[in-house]
Design an enzyme around this catalytic site. Structure first.
Site, mmCIF file in Angstrom:
data_model
loop_
_atom_site.group_PDB
_atom_site.id
_atom_site.type_symbol
_atom_site.label_atom_id
_atom_site.label_comp_id
_atom_site.label_asym_id
_atom_site.label_seq_id
_atom_site.Cartn_x
_atom_site.Cartn_y
_atom_site.Cartn_z
ATOM 1 N N LYS A 23 0.829 -1.212 0.000
ATOM 2 C CA LYS A 23 0.000 0.000 0.000
ATOM 3 C C LYS A 23 0.860 1.257 0.000
ATOM 4 O O LYS A 23 0.641 2.187 -0.782
ATOM 5 C CB LYS A 23 -0.899 -0.013 1.241
ATOM 6 C CG LYS A 23 -1.649 1.293 1.433
ATOM 7 C CD LYS A 23 -2.209 1.452 2.828
ATOM 8 C CE LYS A 23 -2.600 2.901 3.039
ATOM 9 N NZ LYS A 23 -3.078 3.181 4.371
ATOM 10 N N ARG A 98 -5.311 10.776 2.957
ATOM 11 C CA ARG A 98 -4.000 11.255 3.382
ATOM 12 C C ARG A 98 -2.950 11.118 2.280
ATOM 13 O O ARG A 98 -2.047 11.942 2.144
ATOM 14 C CB ARG A 98 -3.567 10.484 4.634
ATOM 15 C CG ARG A 98 -2.430 11.174 5.253
ATOM 16 C CD ARG A 98 -2.053 10.762 6.617
ATOM 17 N NE ARG A 98 -0.984 11.657 7.001
ATOM 18 C CZ ARG A 98 -1.156 12.754 7.669
ATOM 19 N NH1 ARG A 98 -2.330 13.102 8.088
ATOM 20 N NH2 ARG A 98 -0.145 13.542 7.942
ATOM 21 N N ASP A 122 -5.473 8.667 9.086
ATOM 22 C CA ASP A 122 -5.574 7.915 10.344
ATOM 23 C C ASP A 122 -5.398 8.791 11.573
ATOM 24 O O ASP A 122 -4.652 9.743 11.559
ATOM 25 C CB ASP A 122 -4.440 6.867 10.394
ATOM 26 C CG ASP A 122 -4.943 5.492 10.046
ATOM 27 O OD1 ASP A 122 -6.163 5.333 9.944
ATOM 28 O OD2 ASP A 122 -4.117 4.596 9.896
ATOM 29 N N ASP A 320 4.453 0.040 11.924
ATOM 30 C CA ASP A 320 3.179 -0.555 11.514
ATOM 31 C C ASP A 320 2.997 -1.986 12.020
ATOM 32 O O ASP A 320 1.886 -2.510 11.976
ATOM 33 C CB ASP A 320 3.051 -0.543 9.984
ATOM 34 C CG ASP A 320 2.723 0.843 9.454
ATOM 35 O OD1 ASP A 320 2.321 1.704 10.262
ATOM 36 O OD2 ASP A 320 2.870 1.073 8.246
ATOM 37 N N MET A 342 7.652 6.235 17.543
ATOM 38 C CA MET A 342 7.468 7.147 16.400
ATOM 39 C C MET A 342 6.095 7.799 16.314
ATOM 40 O O MET A 342 5.937 8.815 15.663
ATOM 41 C CB MET A 342 7.800 6.420 15.098
ATOM 42 C CG MET A 342 9.287 6.098 14.978
ATOM 43 S SD MET A 342 9.681 5.039 13.586
ATOM 44 C CE MET A 342 9.315 6.096 12.182
#
Length: 435
Positions: A23, A98, A122, A320, A342
């Site tokens: 993605k 975004r 998000d 992630d 982060m």
């Protein structure tokens, strides 16, 4: 509108699963088609909401889009409708996505001007866009924010190469500045550049189009501006976040799963982090085979102290996957400290895991200690709402391993990042239904 998953947990899964295209790479690569009027062919596109919205957005701008299949698309950006950028349609579509910030660099490079609505995305703390804007300003762009319209208008009629030291190694920031710099006059040097595989992929593709970028895979990029770029063909990497999610899923559910075509060399330390949680895996060709295992034991540091898993910019461990590591650790033997450096607020889904019976101490917004249950006590199914993409998939994995029924609402969040996830999990034997 069926927007919840109902999951009957506790079933062992079995079979092969193919990860979708990446993605985060797709959002950069599809934006980069705006840099040339020639034909671009992109393969292994993930069929997910965020990416499909960006494809639709570039189509609305006047790019000729030909969807050969769900995973292959051609783009020709011969004509761009400049009026579209001041329209309500662009404000609605661009503001809600975004990834739309990524079109800014290519538009500035090729046309010398652009407008962009304030982007959304998000809810994971304050994800600043300063890195993008400061980089463009150093190249000579001028920003004018209109609070009445909610648009940034940017004049970049005279972009010139320069030395840029990024305030943070932002992946999207680096990508955007690289795309602006490839057509600027002179040489641009970007220090503290992000060097994720996705960014390497973008730079290699731009070089095939005629750009002159050196230092790829390092944090110091040098870009010699060129007059124009041509078309090319590009194939996306598989999504490393999906691959990590499937490794975690196999361990939590005690399943025998083969993850196909993972491009193992591009996964960095991801497999090693999961191995430190005690998860066995074998590389077979370019497939990761995970045997069914009833127990996995978390490593300690050499001196016997508690293992810490923390995120950091590439080649460190990706933020992630921290939520996946956290969930997987709940059923391991041993304890681990998860340190999310982060982003803020990414650990706030822990309350749902506590409701399911997990043993977790949330130390502060950035740190959680997980005391593994060693599969002695199964998590129990509950009803819950997905707060964002990554937490949503982590909760889905927890639900698949839990005893009884779980319902996950707000699955649009999950589907922004994972294509047909229910269908693909069903093929492995998961009991998951849309309601």
């Amino acid at each position: 509108m069926r927007n919840a998953f109902e999951i009957q947990g506790g079933k062992k899964l079995k079979g092969e699963i193919i990860p979708q295209g990446a993605k985060n790479e797709a959002l950069q690569i599809i934006s980069a088609v705006l840099l040339t009027g020639e034909k671009m062919t992109i393969n292994n596109i993930p069929d997910i909401q965020d990416v499909n919205k960006l494809i639709e957005l570039v189509g609305d701008m006047g790019v000729e889009v030909n969807r050969i299949s769900r995973s292959v698309c051609t783009f020709e950006a011969k004509e761009i409708d400049q009026d579209f950028f001041n329209s309500e349609a662009f404000k609605t579509k661009g503001g809600g996505l975004r990834g739309s910030i990524m079109i800014l660099g290519p538009l500035l490079a090729r046309f010398g001007k652009a407008s962009i609505p304030k982007p959304g995305g998000d809810k994971i703390g304050r994800r600043r866009l300063d890195t993008h804007f400061l980089g463009f300003e150093k190249l000579g762009a001028r920003f004018d924010y209109n609070p009445e319209t909610g648009f940034y208008n940017v004049d970049a009629s005279n972009l010139r190469g320069t030395y840029i030291l990024l305030d943070e190694a932002s992946v999207t920031g680096t990508a955007n500045i690289v795309m602006a710099a490839v057509l600027a006059k002179g040489t641009t040097t970007i220090y503290n550049a992000a060097c994720e595989p996705y960014l390497q992929q973008l730079c290699k593709m731009l070089n095939r189009m005629g750009a002159k970028i050196s230092g790829i895979a390092s944090n110091l990029l040098t870009i010699e501006g060129v007059e124009s770029l041509g078309g090319t063909e590009h194939t996306m990497l598989p999504d490393m976040i999906e691959i990590g999610s499937f490794i975690g899923l196999a361990a939590m559910t005690g399943s025998e799963i083969t993850i196909k075509d993972v491009k193992y060399k591009e996964l960095g330390m991801i497999p090693d982090v999961f191995k430190r949680l005690g998860i066995q895996m074998k590389l077979r060709g370019d497939d990761i085979y995970i045997p069914s295992q009833d127990h996995y034991e978390i490593d300690t540091f050499i001196d016997g102290s508690l293992l810490t898993v923390a995120d950091s910019p590439w080649p460190g461990f990706t933020p992630d996957l921290l939520s996946i590591v956290l969930v997987v650790a709940t059923q391991a033997k041993g304890s681990v400290l998860i340190h999310q450096k982060m982003f803020e607020s990414r650990l706030f889904f822990v309350d749902k895991l506590l409701d399911m019976g997990a043993n977790i101490i949330l130390c502060d917004p950035h740190r959680a200690t997980v005391i593994g249950l060693d599969k002695q006590i199964q998590l129990r199914g509950i009803s819950m709402t997905s707060p964002d993409i990554r937490a949503g998939v982590s909760l889905l994995i927890a639900a698949l391993s839990a005893q009884g029924k779980s319902t996950i609402y707000n699955i649009e969040q999950i589907e922004r990042g994972y294509q047909n996830i229910d269908t693909r999990l069903k093929a492995l034997g998961a009991d998951i239904t849309r309601i």
